[in-house]
Design a protein around this motif. Structure first.
Motif, PDB file in Angstrom:
ATOM      1  N   ARG A 157       0.031 -15.335 -42.411  1.00 16.85           N
ATOM      2  CA  ARG A 157       0.865 -16.534 -42.296  1.00 16.85           C
ATOM      3  C   ARG A 157       1.950 -16.586 -43.376  1.00 16.85           C
ATOM      4  NH1 ARG A 157       0.529 -21.521 -39.769  1.00 16.85           N
ATOM      5  NH2 ARG A 157       1.454 -23.247 -40.932  1.00 16.85           N
ATOM      6  N   GLU A 158       1.576 -16.350 -44.605  1.00 13.45           N
ATOM      7  CA  GLU A 158       2.557 -16.389 -45.702  1.00 13.45           C
ATOM      8  C   GLU A 158       3.662 -15.360 -45.476  1.00 13.45           C
ATOM      9  OE1 GLU A 158       2.805 -15.426 -50.519  1.00 13.45           O
ATOM     10  OE2 GLU A 158       0.871 -15.361 -49.481  1.00 13.45           O
ATOM     11  N   ALA A 159       3.269 -14.166 -45.053  1.00 16.67           N
ATOM     12  CA  ALA A 159       4.252 -13.107 -44.822  1.00 16.67           C
ATOM     13  C   ALA A 159       5.182 -13.465 -43.665  1.00 16.67           C
ATOM     14  CB  ALA A 159       3.531 -11.789 -44.542  1.00 16.67           C
ATOM     15  N   TYR A 160       4.633 -14.078 -42.624  1.00 19.57           N
ATOM     16  CA  TYR A 160       5.452 -14.410 -41.453  1.00 19.57           C
ATOM     17  C   TYR A 160       6.575 -15.376 -41.821  1.00 19.57           C
ATOM     18  CZ  TYR A 160       6.959 -16.395 -37.022  1.00 19.57           C
ATOM     19  OH  TYR A 160       7.724 -16.820 -35.975  1.00 19.57           O
ATOM     20  N   PHE A 161       6.247 -16.456 -42.506  1.00 21.33           N
ATOM     21  CA  PHE A 161       7.279 -17.456 -42.800  1.00 21.33           C
ATOM     22  C   PHE A 161       8.289 -16.942 -43.831  1.00 21.33           C
ATOM     23  CE2 PHE A 161       4.000 -20.235 -40.936  1.00 21.33           C
ATOM     24  CZ  PHE A 161       4.778 -20.815 -39.946  1.00 21.33           C
ATOM     25  N   ALA A 162       7.841 -16.089 -44.756  1.00 25.72           N
ATOM     26  CA  ALA A 162       8.795 -15.472 -45.683  1.00 25.72           C
ATOM     27  C   ALA A 162       9.723 -14.523 -44.936  1.00 25.72           C
ATOM     28  CB  ALA A 162       8.033 -14.724 -46.776  1.00 25.72           C
ATOM     29  N   MET A 163       9.155 -13.748 -44.002  1.00 27.11           N
ATOM     30  CA  MET A 163       9.962 -12.856 -43.178  1.00 27.11           C
ATOM     31  C   MET A 163      10.989 -13.649 -42.368  1.00 27.11           C
ATOM     32  SD  MET A 163       8.903 -10.850 -39.735  1.00 27.11           S
ATOM     33  CE  MET A 163       9.071 -12.470 -38.958  1.00 27.11           C
ATOM     34  N   ALA A 164      10.545 -14.745 -41.776  1.00 27.75           N
ATOM     35  CA  ALA A 164      11.444 -15.573 -40.979  1.00 27.75           C
ATOM     36  C   ALA A 164      12.594 -16.111 -41.825  1.00 27.75           C
ATOM     37  CB  ALA A 164      10.665 -16.729 -40.347  1.00 27.75           C
ATOM     38  N   ASP A 165      12.275 -16.567 -43.014  1.00 29.93           N
ATOM     39  CA  ASP A 165      13.295 -17.122 -43.901  1.00 29.93           C
ATOM     40  C   ASP A 165      14.305 -16.051 -44.316  1.00 29.93           C
ATOM     41  OD1 ASP A 165      14.223 -19.394 -45.685  1.00 29.93           O
ATOM     42  OD2 ASP A 165      13.795 -17.874 -47.205  1.00 29.93           O
ATOM     43  N   GLU A 166      13.803 -14.878 -44.683  1.00 29.91           N
ATOM     44  CA  GLU A 166      14.694 -13.792 -45.107  1.00 29.91           C
ATOM     45  C   GLU A 166      15.536 -13.297 -43.939  1.00 29.91           C
ATOM     46  OE1 GLU A 166      16.166 -11.368 -48.253  1.00 29.91           O
ATOM     47  OE2 GLU A 166      14.728 -13.037 -48.288  1.00 29.91           O
ATOM     48  N   ALA A 167      14.931 -13.209 -42.764  1.00 25.53           N
ATOM     49  CA  ALA A 167      15.666 -12.750 -41.581  1.00 25.53           C
ATOM     50  C   ALA A 167      16.803 -13.710 -41.241  1.00 25.53           C
ATOM     51  CB  ALA A 167      14.712 -12.603 -40.399  1.00 25.53           C
ATOM     52  N   ARG A 168      16.514 -15.003 -41.305  1.00 28.54           N
ATOM     53  CA  ARG A 168      17.573 -15.989 -41.041  1.00 28.54           C
ATOM     54  C   ARG A 168      18.707 -15.835 -42.040  1.00 28.54           C
ATOM     55  NH1 ARG A 168      13.291 -19.608 -40.451  1.00 28.54           N
ATOM     56  NH2 ARG A 168      13.759 -20.448 -42.524  1.00 28.54           N
TER      57      ARG A 168
END
Length: 385
Positions: A144-155
């Motif tokens: 979960r932590e990795a997913y939302f960090a990935m989403a933020d960086e991707a955006r």
């Protein structure tokens, strides 16, 4: 050419009594090795009228080149694209994702290429962005932590992410985080179950145990609540999150009459490269280890897949056609035609099913000015039937 003009060396085809449609797109395929893709997979797509495809695992970037399946990397895919554009290779327009973004079995084993932490996830996004993939393929095992960090960086970098919704994340959260597409129906089964809070932790814990995993999915299907799902549908529609149901996958499993399936008897298997047949043998064994009967295990998913697809469409969630060829037993090109049939059976009109494979992919790629309909000035990606 402009209206009323024609090149002197144009080849004229008599279309009398025939139908012309925009070139089809299969929005969820899997490519293979460089040789297998060039010699079989890409031509099979064109032979079936598929002039565009989204490869949902198109970049093997492991240091040793071993990704667990035969797979070309993004640089080889880019060569295909250049050769296709030049007319030197028969193949469709391609959208190419990263390899599966999953996560290590243990959080302590986190790395940039297999992230479990926020820092590693951000590094992973930067790595993929530098490699030039079109999007990040999200998979079920992400932390979960990795997913939302990935989403933020991707955006922040303007890099698309799409695919599965991780088991640790709700579909509504993924949509709000900016995930562009949700593949398959598992995420709907999870969030729309009346027993979500009880079953989601069990599903996460059973991820590496196929028999237990399928059993919990059956419980999710049995506790599916249509009213609960209406809230999710509205949210996806408002966010413009696309749904790619891949009904062919569920239909293929449901049609299996023996524990080992019927795909070996398909006469079209002659078109499938040997390296893929060997992979299918491996996948089939792993997916259903300890499960004696596919049909019994998947029947509720088959039913719910059709129900959910019809309901998402009715709720104005945008849908694209994807048939998941490369999954064991699913043969490139042919499978999309069955997918279109299944979309109609799920409740789409025939016109909407065609749009799911023509106009909608153009809208998804923001290329409606060039693709998706038959109009003067657009690319001549056409199929004469």
């Amino acid at each position: 050419a402009t209206s009323g003009t024609r090149s002197a060396d144009a080849h004229v085809i008599d279309g009398s009594g025939k139908y012309l449609i925009p070139g089809l797109w299969d929005m969820h395929i899997h490519t293979s090795t460089d040789a297998a893709s060039r010699n079989a997979i890409l031509p099979l797509l064109i032979a079936n009228g598929i002039t565009g495809a989204r490869s949902m695992a198109a970049d093997c970037h492991a240091e040793d080149g071993e990704c667990g399946e035969p797979l070309a990397d993004i640089f080889e895919v880019n060569k295909w694209r250049d050769e296709i554009a030049a007319g030197d290779l028969v193949g469709p327009r391609l959208i190419a994702s990263s390899y599966y973004t999953n996560g290590p079995a243990r959080a302590d084993d986190s790395s940039i290429e297999n992230p479990a932490t926020a820092a590693h996830a951000r590094g992973y996004v930067r790595l993929l962005n530098s490699r030039g993939v079109d999007l990040i393929k999200v998979y079920s095992g992400m932390y979960r932590e990795a997913y939302f960090a990935m989403a933020d960086e991707a955006r922040a970098l303007g890099l698309e992410f799409a695919g599965h919704v991780p088991l640790t994340v709700r579909a509504s959260e993924a949509s709000d985080a900016g995930q562009s597409t949700i593949e398959h129906i598992t995420a709907f089964l999870e969030e729309c179950s009346t027993e979500e809070e009880l079953l989601r932790p069990k599903l996460i814990a059973s991820y590496s145990s196929p028999a237990e995993f399928w059993e919990i999915l059956l419980e999710l299907a049995d506790t599916f609540d249509k009213q609960k799902c209406q809230r999710l549908y509205r949210q996806l529609a408002e966010n413009g999150t696309w749904h790619v149901p891949t009904l062919y996958v569920r239909g293929f499993y449901e049609g299996s009459k023996t524990p080992r399936g019927e795909w070996r008897e398909d006469p079209r298997l002659k078109y499938v490269p040997r390296v893929e047949v060997e992979l299918w043998e491996y996948l089939e064994k792993g997916y259903f280890e300890g499960v004696p009967d596919y049909k019994q295990a998947l029947q509720p998913h088959w039913q719910k897949a059709f129900q959910i697809t019809g309901e998402t469409h009715a709720a104005d969630v945008p849908i694209m056609a994807g048939s998941d060829p490369g999954e064991f037993g699913i043969i490139w090109g042919f499978s999309l035609h069955t997918e279109l049939q299944y979309l109609v059976e799920a409740g789409l009109s025939e016109a909407d099913a065609l749009r799911a494979a023509t106009l909608n992919p153009a809208r998804y790629r923001d290329m409606e000015d060039l693709l998706g309909t038959i109009e003067e000035g657009k690319f001549a990606d056409l199929v004469l039937l």
